[in-house]
Scaffold this motif. Structure first.
Motif, PDB file in Angstrom:
ATOM      1  N   TYR A  39     -84.615 -16.822 -17.620  1.00  0.00           N
ATOM      2  CA  TYR A  39     -84.844 -17.618 -18.948  1.00  0.00           C
ATOM      3  C   TYR A  39     -84.804 -19.163 -18.433  1.00  0.00           C
ATOM      4  N   VAL A  40     -85.704 -20.129 -18.588  1.00  0.00           N
ATOM      5  CA  VAL A  40     -85.776 -21.270 -17.982  1.00  0.00           C
ATOM      6  C   VAL A  40     -86.063 -22.398 -19.517  1.00  0.00           C
ATOM      7  N   ALA A  41     -85.306 -23.463 -19.483  1.00  0.00           N
ATOM      8  CA  ALA A  41     -85.560 -24.462 -20.049  1.00  0.00           C
ATOM      9  C   ALA A  41     -85.885 -25.917 -19.344  1.00  0.00           C
ATOM     10  N   VAL A  42     -87.043 -26.498 -19.894  1.00  0.00           N
ATOM     11  CA  VAL A  42     -87.130 -27.880 -19.455  1.00  0.00           C
ATOM     12  C   VAL A  42     -87.254 -28.836 -20.424  1.00  0.00           C
ATOM     13  N   TRP A  43     -86.387 -30.044 -20.206  1.00  0.00           N
ATOM     14  CA  TRP A  43     -86.330 -31.076 -21.221  1.00  0.00           C
ATOM     15  C   TRP A  43     -86.205 -32.349 -20.514  1.00  0.00           C
ATOM     16  N   LEU A  44     -86.499 -33.299 -21.508  1.00  0.00           N
ATOM     17  CA  LEU A  44     -86.338 -34.829 -21.269  1.00  0.00           C
ATOM     18  C   LEU A  44     -85.154 -35.374 -21.936  1.00  0.00           C
ATOM     19  N   GLU A  45     -84.515 -36.261 -21.179  1.00  0.00           N
ATOM     20  CA  GLU A  45     -83.508 -37.102 -22.070  1.00  0.00           C
ATOM     21  C   GLU A  45     -83.397 -38.701 -21.591  1.00  0.00           C
ATOM     22  N   PRO A  46     -83.524 -39.475 -22.530  1.00  0.00           N
ATOM     23  CA  PRO A  46     -83.309 -40.908 -22.268  1.00  0.00           C
ATOM     24  C   PRO A  46     -82.186 -41.309 -21.162  1.00  0.00           C
ATOM     25  N   ALA A  47     -82.488 -41.818 -20.352  1.00  0.00           N
ATOM     26  CA  ALA A  47     -81.551 -42.226 -19.183  1.00  0.00           C
ATOM     27  C   ALA A  47     -80.352 -43.037 -19.797  1.00  0.00           C
ATOM     28  N   THR A  48     -80.487 -43.886 -20.807  1.00  0.00           N
ATOM     29  CA  THR A  48     -79.530 -44.696 -21.296  1.00  0.00           C
ATOM     30  C   THR A  48     -78.703 -43.703 -22.654  1.00  0.00           C
ATOM     31  N   GLY A  49     -79.263 -42.356 -22.749  1.00  0.00           N
ATOM     32  CA  GLY A  49     -78.410 -41.716 -23.661  1.00  0.00           C
ATOM     33  C   GLY A  49     -79.373 -41.640 -24.881  1.00  0.00           C
ATOM     34  N   GLY A  50     -79.343 -40.535 -25.669  1.00  0.00           N
ATOM     35  CA  GLY A  50     -80.258 -40.316 -27.117  1.00  0.00           C
ATOM     36  C   GLY A  50     -80.542 -38.736 -26.943  1.00  0.00           C
ATOM     37  N   PRO A  51     -81.196 -38.398 -28.120  1.00  0.00           N
ATOM     38  CA  PRO A  51     -81.558 -37.026 -28.019  1.00  0.00           C
ATOM     39  C   PRO A  51     -82.616 -36.460 -26.987  1.00  0.00           C
ATOM     40  N   ALA A  52     -82.348 -35.279 -26.684  1.00  0.00           N
ATOM     41  CA  ALA A  52     -83.009 -34.489 -25.667  1.00  0.00           C
ATOM     42  C   ALA A  52     -84.290 -33.951 -26.523  1.00  0.00           C
ATOM     43  N   ARG A  53     -85.468 -33.966 -25.578  1.00  0.00           N
ATOM     44  CA  ARG A  53     -86.701 -33.518 -25.946  1.00  0.00           C
ATOM     45  C   ARG A  53     -87.163 -32.349 -25.207  1.00  0.00           C
ATOM     46  N   ASP A  75     -76.955 -19.003 -22.406  1.00  0.00           N
ATOM     47  CA  ASP A  75     -76.797 -18.909 -21.109  1.00  0.00           C
ATOM     48  C   ASP A  75     -77.510 -19.950 -20.392  1.00  0.00           C
ATOM     49  N   LEU A  76     -78.305 -20.642 -21.153  1.00  0.00           N
ATOM     50  CA  LEU A  76     -79.019 -22.057 -20.501  1.00  0.00           C
ATOM     51  C   LEU A  76     -77.937 -23.149 -20.930  1.00  0.00           C
ATOM     52  N   ARG A  77     -76.637 -23.200 -20.453  1.00  0.00           N
ATOM     53  CA  ARG A  77     -75.473 -24.087 -21.075  1.00  0.00           C
ATOM     54  C   ARG A  77     -75.920 -25.536 -21.490  1.00  0.00           C
ATOM     55  N   ALA A  78     -76.341 -25.941 -20.432  1.00  0.00           N
ATOM     56  CA  ALA A  78     -76.708 -27.430 -20.473  1.00  0.00           C
ATOM     57  C   ALA A  78     -77.915 -27.903 -21.599  1.00  0.00           C
ATOM     58  N   TRP A  79     -78.769 -26.940 -21.422  1.00  0.00           N
ATOM     59  CA  TRP A  79     -79.943 -27.013 -22.471  1.00  0.00           C
ATOM     60  C   TRP A  79     -79.305 -26.697 -23.898  1.00  0.00           C
ATOM     61  N   TRP A  80     -78.582 -25.727 -24.064  1.00  0.00           N
ATOM     62  CA  TRP A  80     -77.923 -25.289 -25.291  1.00  0.00           C
ATOM     63  C   TRP A  80     -76.973 -26.585 -25.829  1.00  0.00           C
ATOM     64  N   ARG A  81     -76.372 -27.061 -25.045  1.00  0.00           N
ATOM     65  CA  ARG A  81     -75.468 -28.242 -25.453  1.00  0.00           C
ATOM     66  C   ARG A  81     -76.044 -29.325 -26.083  1.00  0.00           C
ATOM     67  N   LYS A  82     -77.244 -29.708 -25.170  1.00  0.00           N
ATOM     68  CA  LYS A  82     -78.146 -30.711 -25.465  1.00  0.00           C
ATOM     69  C   LYS A  82     -79.023 -30.883 -26.749  1.00  0.00           C
ATOM     70  N   GLY A  83     -79.130 -29.645 -27.190  1.00  0.00           N
ATOM     71  CA  GLY A  83     -79.944 -29.400 -28.453  1.00  0.00           C
ATOM     72  C   GLY A  83     -80.465 -28.286 -28.912  1.00  0.00           C
TER      73      GLY A  83
END
Length: 160
Positions: A39-53, A75-83
């Motif tokens: 399973y793979v997740a690819v996302w962007l986050e603003p470096a200064t914080g904010g919602p993930a895309r 199981d994609l723990r970081a992505w799951w927590r980011k939204g």
């Protein structure tokens, strides 16, 4: 599953619009007895914080029943927590089936505003490990190279 490896890699710069750039994710061929596509997740986050895309989420879209493929997205723990946990699946234009070993391209959104971002690529595999690759990204301007150590191979951003 193995522990997560986090790699911080070079700053990216590319001429032109963000939509003229591609994220290339390489899924390595592993020589293991029981291979499952990650399973793979690819996302962007603003470096200064904010919602993930989320740019892409690859999972077992055909698995149905009591244990559908979406059950294992956490199981994609970081992505799951980011939204990821708040996304409805399938997500049009974002979600798709798991990918075989090889290099797979994902276009950066054309409407990405100039600024500093963090590109995240996370992989998790049944009877395998987990890995997270993080790369600073400056819009506009691409050319970044990074790599995972096991579940992910090369991750690059380049102008088309």
């Amino acid at each position: 599953m193995r522990s997560t490896a986090i790699l911080a890699l070079g700053v990216v710069a590319w001429p032109g619009a963000a939509g003229a750039a591609t994220v290339n994710v390489t899924i390595p061929r592993l020589n293991v007895a029981e291979y499952h596509k990650p399973y793979v997740a690819v996302w962007l986050e603003p470096a200064t914080g904010g919602p993930a895309r989320t740019l892409a989420i690859w999972y077992d879209v055909k698995k149905q029943g009591g244990e559908s493929g979406t059950k294992w997205l956490s199981d994609l723990r970081a992505w799951w927590r980011k939204g990821g946990r708040s996304m409805a699946m399938p997500a049009s234009g974002i979600s798709g089936a798991t990918r075989a070993p090889g290099t797979h391209g994902i276009p950066l959104p054309a409407d990405l505003k100039p600024g500093q971002y963090v590109l995240n690529v996370e992989a998790a595999r049944e009877t395998g490990g987990r890995e997270l690759v993080q790369m600073p990204l400056t819009v506009p301007n691409p050319n970044a190279r990074g790599a995972g150590s096991h579940e992910l191979g090369a991750v690059t951003v380049s102008a088309r």
